[in-house]
Design a protein around this motif. Structure first.
Motif, PDB file in Angstrom:
ATOM      1  N   THR A 108       0.831  -1.218   0.000  1.00 25.56           N
ATOM      2  CA  THR A 108       0.000   0.000   0.000  1.00 25.56           C
ATOM      3  C   THR A 108       0.861   1.262   0.000  1.00 25.56           C
ATOM      4  O   THR A 108       0.503   2.260  -0.603  1.00 25.56           O
ATOM      5  CB  THR A 108      -0.969   0.033   1.202  1.00 25.56           C
ATOM      6  N   LYS A 109       2.030   1.194   0.666  1.00 27.42           N
ATOM      7  CA  LYS A 109       2.870   2.405   0.741  1.00 27.42           C
ATOM      8  C   LYS A 109       3.439   2.789  -0.632  1.00 27.42           C
ATOM      9  O   LYS A 109       3.875   3.917  -0.817  1.00 27.42           O
ATOM     10  CB  LYS A 109       4.005   2.216   1.755  1.00 27.42           C
ATOM     11  N   ASP A 110       3.454   1.826  -1.568  1.00 24.24           N
ATOM     12  CA  ASP A 110       4.012   2.124  -2.900  1.00 24.24           C
ATOM     13  C   ASP A 110       2.939   2.495  -3.927  1.00 24.24           C
ATOM     14  O   ASP A 110       3.245   2.694  -5.111  1.00 24.24           O
ATOM     15  CB  ASP A 110       4.804   0.912  -3.422  1.00 24.24           C
ATOM     16  N   LEU A 111       1.679   2.588  -3.481  1.00 27.29           N
ATOM     17  CA  LEU A 111       0.593   2.821  -4.447  1.00 27.29           C
ATOM     18  C   LEU A 111       0.550   4.266  -4.942  1.00 27.29           C
ATOM     19  O   LEU A 111       0.087   4.523  -6.054  1.00 27.29           O
ATOM     20  CB  LEU A 111      -0.757   2.462  -3.808  1.00 27.29           C
ATOM     21  N   VAL A 112       1.047   5.192  -4.099  1.00 21.66           N
ATOM     22  CA  VAL A 112       0.909   6.621  -4.425  1.00 21.66           C
ATOM     23  C   VAL A 112       1.511   6.943  -5.800  1.00 21.66           C
ATOM     24  O   VAL A 112       0.946   7.707  -6.569  1.00 21.66           O
ATOM     25  CB  VAL A 112       1.550   7.493  -3.308  1.00 21.66           C
ATOM     26  N   GLY A 113       2.614   6.293  -6.101  1.00 13.70           N
ATOM     27  CA  GLY A 113       3.268   6.582  -7.383  1.00 13.70           C
ATOM     28  C   GLY A 113       2.700   5.800  -8.557  1.00 13.70           C
ATOM     29  O   GLY A 113       3.298   5.760  -9.626  1.00 13.70           O
ATOM     30  N   LYS A 114       1.570   5.150  -8.376  1.00 13.00           N
ATOM     31  CA  LYS A 114       1.099   4.260  -9.431  1.00 13.00           C
ATOM     32  C   LYS A 114      -0.280   4.639  -9.982  1.00 13.00           C
ATOM     33  O   LYS A 114      -1.038   3.772 -10.418  1.00 13.00           O
ATOM     34  CB  LYS A 114       1.048   2.818  -8.888  1.00 13.00           C
ATOM     35  N   VAL A 115      -0.596   5.907  -9.901  1.00 11.76           N
ATOM     36  CA  VAL A 115      -1.908   6.362 -10.399  1.00 11.76           C
ATOM     37  C   VAL A 115      -2.037   5.990 -11.883  1.00 11.76           C
ATOM     38  O   VAL A 115      -1.113   6.182 -12.664  1.00 11.76           O
ATOM     39  CB  VAL A 115      -2.068   7.885 -10.193  1.00 11.76           C
ATOM     40  N   GLY A 116      -3.185   5.409 -12.217  1.00 11.04           N
ATOM     41  CA  GLY A 116      -3.440   5.012 -13.606  1.00 11.04           C
ATOM     42  C   GLY A 116      -2.969   3.599 -13.929  1.00 11.04           C
ATOM     43  O   GLY A 116      -3.266   3.068 -14.999  1.00 11.04           O
ATOM     44  N   GLU A 117      -2.242   2.979 -12.980  1.00  9.05           N
ATOM     45  CA  GLU A 117      -1.719   1.620 -13.265  1.00  9.05           C
ATOM     46  C   GLU A 117      -2.620   0.554 -12.662  1.00  9.05           C
ATOM     47  O   GLU A 117      -3.326   0.787 -11.689  1.00  9.05           O
ATOM     48  CB  GLU A 117      -0.312   1.471 -12.672  1.00  9.05           C
ATOM     49  N   GLU A 118      -2.530  -0.624 -13.235  1.00  7.16           N
ATOM     50  CA  GLU A 118      -3.226  -1.781 -12.668  1.00  7.16           C
ATOM     51  C   GLU A 118      -2.301  -2.442 -11.641  1.00  7.16           C
ATOM     52  O   GLU A 118      -1.116  -2.650 -11.911  1.00  7.16           O
ATOM     53  CB  GLU A 118      -3.550  -2.762 -13.795  1.00  7.16           C
TER      54      GLU A 118
END
Ligand code: ASP
Length: 474
Positions: A6-16
């Protein structure tokens, strides 16, 4: 597909992405269901909409709090008015496409999202594995790991060697009763679980390691108090060719470095030193709190040393461990292996002025509590013998009790001294917790039962027979 934390999700907007974790909360708004999914670092709000992903929406009907799930979906920016500023992932959410249940959960016996202070100890410890899920406990246990690593690093830098010592051993007096373990191979004989690694660490000095440390579990069969179990963890260390000041300075350096590394706040860079007599006069106790009210509020740690304790005290006839430890009217205040201060060595050797003998003991106190203690040790057989003589031991009793130490001292023992610091207590202080149990993963209950597993428990008859043990009514 690889899991994303979850901590790495911020940089993944638009990704699956594929997220795995526990369902922290579930909010049902009818056509949309929100799941907050939790992993070791944090939470992500997950949206399951009936129109967009009917299959996930079907699965989510079954899902309740604390289910373990894996969710495939797309990371999206939240609309401005739904941003949660309190959450590191508060600006994004996961739009679920696929959900799989990896582990179901019954209704938990208590809320694991609160700080848990409202819940009784028995139920918290019975379900400790759930209790540890709460953020407060996750923080405490992780801080414990960080603090231990910081201490370890600071000690390794100073050329200490980490060495383990046995758990099945012979009694070492630390002023408590021993826990004993029956021997199957030698029926009628018992091992003692260590009250501390005191004798082994001294033997390691005789072996030439010069600087030893470990994080031992120490077992003491003492009367239980709200914040004291039978088992505790220490930072135990010992050093050769040192004075009392050398040990105190080393410990101070190590503790300061580690505390600062984990973000703790110290009152003094140089810990003040009080004599036992001075402390008793000034504070009425040998443990005292040097913090101002403001420092109490902001979580400051106020360390201080206490030195120049009496070596002996009169035996307390009510205290069973005193009766085991001493055979005269005198017993040790802290540690029978200590050296008296140089000026009082003669008193000890002659067994005179026993009440006046001052030991080289130093105690570390913090915020009104004792957090450690140690001393320069008697490294000559005749000095240790003199201490035991004052405690009323005959020559044969001394031999039976510490003959192996006397023998070891006869093969070139360096002057040495050390200390043991209570680790559980320091973590509790760092976190502003009142009870040491909040800093241990699996502490005991106040009635001496283990967390989760129901010990002590009875043994099957065959096991008792094999050990040659018969249970009799007391
Ligand atoms: N054995 C310790 C010492 O180093 C004291 C303790 O375990 O409490 O003196």
């Amino acid at each position: 597909m690889q899991r994303t934390l979850t901590k790495d999700l911020v940089g993944k907007v638009g990704e699956e992405v594929l997220v795995k974790g526990w369902v922290n909360t579930r909010r049902d708004l009818g056509k949309i269901i929100f799941l907050d999914v939790r992993d070791k670092d944090g939470l992500i709000q997950t949206v399951v909409a009936s129109s967009a992903s009917p299959e996930a929406y079907r699965v989510v009907q079954e899902i309740r709090s604390e289910f373990v799930v894996e969710i495939k979906g797309e990371v999206k920016k939240r609309s401005e008015n739904t941003i949660n500023k309190d959450l590191p992932t508060g600006e994004i959410e996961l739009i679920a496409k696929n959900i799989e249940i990896l582990g179901r959960s019954g209704t938990p016996p208590f809320d694991v999202t609160s700080d848990g202070r409202e819940i009784g100890e028995d139920v918290r410890l019975k379900y400790r594995y759930l209790d540890l899920r709460r953020p407060r406990m996750q923080t405490n246990i992780k801080l414990r790991s960080d603090y231990m690593q910081a201490l370890r690093q600071a000690l390794l830098k100073k050329e200490f060697v980490e060495i383990e010592t046995p758990i099945l051993t012979k009694s070492t007096m630390e002023g408590a009763r021993d826990f004993v373990v029956p021997s199957r191979f030698q029926p009628g004989k018992f091992y003692a679980l260590p009250q501390s690694p005191q004798q082994y660490k001294q033997l390691l000095m005789i072996s030439g390691f010069e600087r030893y440390f470990q994080f031992p579990h120490c077992l003491r069969d003492e009367d239980l108090r709200a914040d004291r179990g039978f088992e505790h963890t220490q930072l135990d260390l010992e050093m050769s060719f040192v004075t009392r000041e050398d040990v105190m300075n080393t410990v101070e350096d190590v503790v300061k470095e580690a505390i600062q590394k984990v973000g703790g706040r110290l009152k003094d860079q140089k810990f003040p030193v009080f004599s036992y007599e001075g402390a008793m006069k000034k504070f009425g106790a040998d443990k005292f709190d040097l913090r101002t009210d403001e420092e109490k509020e902001n979580g400051t740690l106020a360390f201080a040393w206490v030195v120049d304790f009496p070596f002996f005290r009169p035996v307390n006839k009510e205290e069973v461990s005193d009766k085991f430890d001493s055979k005269s009217e005198w017993t040790f205040t802290h540690n029978p292996f200590s050296m008296p201060i140089p000026d009082h060595l003669d008193y000890l050797m002659r067994g005179e002025n026993v009440d006046k003998i001052i030991t080289t003991q130093y105690d570390l106190v913090c915020n009104g509590l004792e957090v450690g203690g140690g001393s320069i040790r008697a490294h000559k057989g005749e000095i240790l013998k003199a201490t035991y003589k004052i405690m009323g031991y005959s020559d044969s009793q001394i031999k039976e009790s510490v003959g192996h130490m006397l023998e070891a001292f006869s093969f070139g023992a360096p002057p040495h001294g050390g200390i043991a610091l209570g680790l559980d207590r320091q973590i509790a202080l760092l976190r502003g917790e009142v009870s040491v149990k909040e800093s241990m993963a699996f502490p005991m209950t106040s009635t001496g039962r283990t967390s989760v597993m129901d010990a002590p428990s009875q043994l099957p008859k065959e096991q008792l027979k094999e050990l040659g043990i018969k249970i009799v009514d007391k």
